[in-house]
Each structure stands twice: as structure tokens, then as C-alpha cells.
Design a protein around this motif. Sequence first.
Motif, PDB file in Angstrom:
ATOM      1  N   PRO A 107       0.809  -1.219   0.000  1.00 11.36           N
ATOM      2  CA  PRO A 107       0.000   0.000   0.000  1.00 11.36           C
ATOM      3  C   PRO A 107       0.844   1.272   0.000  1.00 11.36           C
ATOM      4  O   PRO A 107       0.422   2.306  -0.528  1.00 11.36           O
ATOM      5  CB  PRO A 107      -0.841  -0.119   1.273  1.00 11.36           C
TER       6      PRO A 107
ATOM      7  N   ARG B 147       0.696   4.678  -2.425  1.00  9.78           N
ATOM      8  CA  ARG B 147       0.605   6.024  -1.849  1.00  9.78           C
ATOM      9  C   ARG B 147       1.730   6.917  -2.364  1.00  9.78           C
ATOM     10  O   ARG B 147       1.520   8.096  -2.676  1.00  9.78           O
ATOM     11  CB  ARG B 147       0.663   5.904  -0.322  1.00  9.78           C
TER      12      ARG B 147
ATOM     13  N   ASN C 194      -4.717  -1.281   5.781  1.00  6.03           N
ATOM     14  CA  ASN C 194      -3.994  -0.050   5.497  1.00  6.03           C
ATOM     15  C   ASN C 194      -4.026   0.314   4.014  1.00  6.03           C
ATOM     16  O   ASN C 194      -3.695   1.431   3.632  1.00  6.03           O
ATOM     17  CB  ASN C 194      -2.545  -0.179   5.971  1.00  6.03           C
ATOM     18  N   ASP C 195      -4.415  -0.640   3.192  1.00  4.97           N
ATOM     19  CA  ASP C 195      -4.413  -0.475   1.742  1.00  4.97           C
ATOM     20  C   ASP C 195      -5.725   0.151   1.280  1.00  4.97           C
ATOM     21  O   ASP C 195      -6.802  -0.401   1.502  1.00  4.97           O
ATOM     22  CB  ASP C 195      -4.217  -1.844   1.079  1.00  4.97           C
ATOM     23  N   GLU C 196      -5.628   1.309   0.624  1.00  2.00           N
ATOM     24  CA  GLU C 196      -6.836   1.992   0.160  1.00  2.00           C
ATOM     25  C   GLU C 196      -7.699   1.109  -0.741  1.00  2.00           C
ATOM     26  O   GLU C 196      -8.921   1.240  -0.766  1.00  2.00           O
ATOM     27  CB  GLU C 196      -6.455   3.273  -0.599  1.00  2.00           C
TER      28      GLU C 196
ATOM     29  N   HIS D 199      -7.599  -2.362  -0.777  1.00  2.00           N
ATOM     30  CA  HIS D 199      -7.838  -3.688  -0.181  1.00  2.00           C
ATOM     31  C   HIS D 199      -7.597  -4.808  -1.203  1.00  2.00           C
ATOM     32  O   HIS D 199      -8.471  -5.622  -1.501  1.00  2.00           O
ATOM     33  CB  HIS D 199      -9.260  -3.768   0.389  1.00  2.00           C
TER      34      HIS D 199
ATOM     35  N   SER E 262       1.028   8.414   5.999  1.00  2.00           N
ATOM     36  CA  SER E 262      -0.109   8.912   5.235  1.00  2.00           C
ATOM     37  C   SER E 262       0.364   9.847   4.126  1.00  2.00           C
ATOM     38  O   SER E 262       1.462  10.403   4.168  1.00  2.00           O
ATOM     39  CB  SER E 262      -1.080   9.664   6.150  1.00  2.00           C
ATOM     40  N   TYR E 263      -0.481  10.011   3.147  1.00  2.00           N
ATOM     41  CA  TYR E 263      -0.240  10.986   2.085  1.00  2.00           C
ATOM     42  C   TYR E 263      -0.023  12.367   2.696  1.00  2.00           C
ATOM     43  O   TYR E 263       0.874  13.112   2.303  1.00  2.00           O
ATOM     44  CB  TYR E 263      -1.430  10.988   1.131  1.00  2.00           C
TER      45      TYR E 263
END
Length: 211
Positions: free
Chosen positions: A19, A23, A74-76, A78, A196-197
Motif C-alpha cells: 500500500p 501512496r 492499510n491499503d486503500e 484492499h 499517510s499521504y
Amino acid sequence: MKHIKIEFFHDTICSFCFPMSYRMRKIAEDNPDVEIVHRSFALVKEPVDFISMFGSREAAKKDIMSHWQAADQNDELHRFQIEGMMEQDFLFPISMPALYASKAASFLGGQSLYWDAFDALQSAFFEKNRNIEKEEIIFEEMKTLNMDFEKWKEYFYSQEVKDAVEEDFRLVSQYGINSVPSFVVNDEYLLSGTQSYETFNTLIQRLRDEP
């Protein structure tokens, strides 16, 4: 404008790197002036390492699947295919073959092709549940990339690529990195774990504003 370099330390078998790579591609897209350099880190260099970490190589997969579950949260997108992996009969792969494959790609197409190779191998592992320790699997994935496969194959087996991976390991030691994903920004700021971004964007903007 101040130059900003992010060294992205990762391993193809690292679930949280999957993930994080997605990102970081967004960071790169939104900040084209930021240089992202990919660095190798080996969670498992040799099969014997599984014994010290999990008691046996056979025991590793079941334990590691809990890491996949956390990483999938944690993976946007999934994307982790956990049940599919549990159904596979191959032992959990070591790091080195896929690290050499990714590094070899960089000799043909720089950091961009390195990233494409890394992502292709991670997708093969986490989404398609393929054994990315096996050369035939690695070769199949590399053939999907826009590059001269035969030239890549020469690099894959070369001492030059092995030396380049070892140089990354030297930097791991120099920076005091002991886990992945990890990031070194402008040779100074070390960030460990998934970020995070917003964390990266804030840091980038702060560095831009520095005199």
C-alpha cells in the motif's frame, strides 16, 4: 526551488510496502519535482532466516498472514488475496531474487522502470498469489514490462546488480534502518513504517519553505 529527495527502502515480500508504494505514486504524481529513489531491503535473505524468525520456514506463512490482514486494512484498495495465499502450497519466498529483478530493471530504465518492476512483483505476490522467489515467475512478470527482456535478464544475473543491491544494504546500515517501509528524506529525515499521504505532503511543503 529546493531539491527534495526521498529514498524509499522496501522489500518485495513486505506487505506494508504494497500500500505504501501506491501512496508514494500519488506523492510523485502530485509533486513531480520530488525525486524518489528506490532502495533494497531484505527481510529474509536466506531460507535459514525463517528458522530464527518463525521456528521453521513451514511455520512462517500462517504467522505472516496476520501481517497481510493488517496491511490490507492499510491499503486503500484492499487488494490482498489472503485466502488465495493460504491455499497455495509453496513456502513463503525469500527476498533476494525479486530484489535483484527490480534492481536489474533500473539498469535499463532508471527509477521509473525499477518501480514498475517492483510493483509488478508485489502485485504478483499479494494479488495473484504467485511465488516470486521462482525465476520462471519473475521472468513472466518482467516480460509484461516495456523493456528489452533479454538485456534485463543479463543484468539480473550480473555481479553489477548484486553489487548495487549490496550498496543499498550498506545504506540501510548507515541510516540505521531496521524495518520497511522506511524513508530517508534529503539524507536527513528518517520516517519508518506506513505513512499517510498528508504526512509526506506536509513534510515536502515544509522543506520547500525552508531558506
